[in-house]
Design an enzyme around this catalytic site. Sequence first.
Site, PDB file in Angstrom:
ATOM      1  N   GLU A   1       5.341  24.981  37.459  1.00 55.02           N
ATOM      2  CA  GLU A   1       6.698  25.487  37.316  1.00 55.02           C
ATOM      3  C   GLU A   1       7.502  24.699  36.275  1.00 55.02           C
ATOM      4  O   GLU A   1       8.269  25.265  35.511  1.00 55.02           O
ATOM      5  CB  GLU A   1       7.373  25.363  38.679  1.00 55.02           C
ATOM      6  CG  GLU A   1       8.525  26.297  38.841  1.00 55.02           C
ATOM      7  CD  GLU A   1       9.173  26.091  40.190  1.00 55.02           C
ATOM      8  OE1 GLU A   1      10.272  26.592  40.373  1.00 55.02           O
ATOM      9  OE2 GLU A   1       8.566  25.407  41.046  1.00 55.02           O
ATOM     10  N   ASP A   2       7.305  23.378  36.242  1.00 54.02           N
ATOM     11  CA  ASP A   2       8.185  22.536  35.417  1.00 54.02           C
ATOM     12  C   ASP A   2       7.600  22.089  34.083  1.00 54.02           C
ATOM     13  O   ASP A   2       8.287  21.467  33.289  1.00 54.02           O
ATOM     14  CB  ASP A   2       8.590  21.271  36.203  1.00 54.02           C
ATOM     15  CG  ASP A   2       9.419  21.631  37.429  1.00 54.02           C
ATOM     16  OD1 ASP A   2       9.850  22.794  37.521  1.00 54.02           O
ATOM     17  OD2 ASP A   2       9.622  20.758  38.289  1.00 54.02           O
TER      18      ASP A   2
END
Length: 392
Positions: free
Chosen positions: A34-35
Amino acid sequence: PYIYHPIAVAQIAAEEIGLGTTSIVCALLHDLVEDTAISLEDIEREFGKKVAKIIDGLTKISGVFDYNSSLQAENFRKMLLTLADDVRVILIKLADRLHNMRTMDHMPRDKQLKISSETVYLYAPLAHRLGLYAMKSELEDLAMKYMESDTYKFIAKKLNEKKAERELYIKEFVEPIAEILDGQDLDAQVYGRPKSIHSIWTKMRKKNIPFEEVYDLFAIRIILDSKIEHEKADCWKAYSIVTDLYHPNPDRLRDWISSPKANGYESLHTTVMGPKGQWVEVQIRTKRMNEIAEKGFAAHWKYKESSSDSGLDLWIHKVRELLSNPESNALDFLDDFKMNLFSDEIFIFTPKGALIQLPLDATALDFAFEIHSDLGAKCIGAKVNHKLVPLS
């Protein structure tokens, strides 16, 4: 910096839930997809299919859950599909949430409230259902700290004022018990444990009483080191020692050793009249039972060989059934699932003597459907304890 959070989550997964290597690797990697620019394929290449699958589950459910939108309920449904697939996804998600809750002090107020309400609505009941009692209590306490901060501070202050007095009382209460247990060659730890702020507050609201009238601000725990084949006998032996010393309240005996709760919880609870005319709750269990009570699901698998198919497996099976039902829309499903989370159960015996567990407030018709869907569709009346009762 960024790395502190994954390390803390991995630590919670290892120490507080007792998960193994795969889960710890996943906890460390849980925010990567996600990051960062790293993809699931990269993770699969480096760490294998299993890790990639769990990370995929964690990434899918990272969308914050908000109970007024069906889209979010859909997200939640995805999370449960992964639960049915691999419980570790949910356990790591709970560790992630616990760390978020512990480190929310400097967040904007609206975020604190949003995350807290989500925690109370979903994650605390989920922790409870998976048998993680210590985590459930901490999540509820932390959420209360943000949502009801005045009450939280008030109860914390009150508890603190009487701390020394309480500790002295516990010492007096416990000493004779420990002495006799020792004399009877029962290897046991006996100690007092404060009740959580949230549970004290719940009691004040439920019974509509001020703090001063809540008598059970702590419980006494007796943890026995017993061989599996002697567990039941040892627990009852300890019960008999306690009730010889202190008069029990006969209405308050709970035997979850003979019939464990659906989330695997086993323990013997009784309330006795202690010194100075004060009621005291005593919980008796073995080390194995205590580990299941503290670490829930993970410990349950560890001891799996010895226990029969438990309520937990049945529950996951039920969740799978709920998920595979194409008609239900996501929000109905959520309510249905929420219903399933609450662990207040009633026990019903069939005429043949089989024991069936249903949620509190279930009807005779629910019971009929639980036995078989055909029976539910065709039945016209019901008898409870030989009396005719309405189906609803």
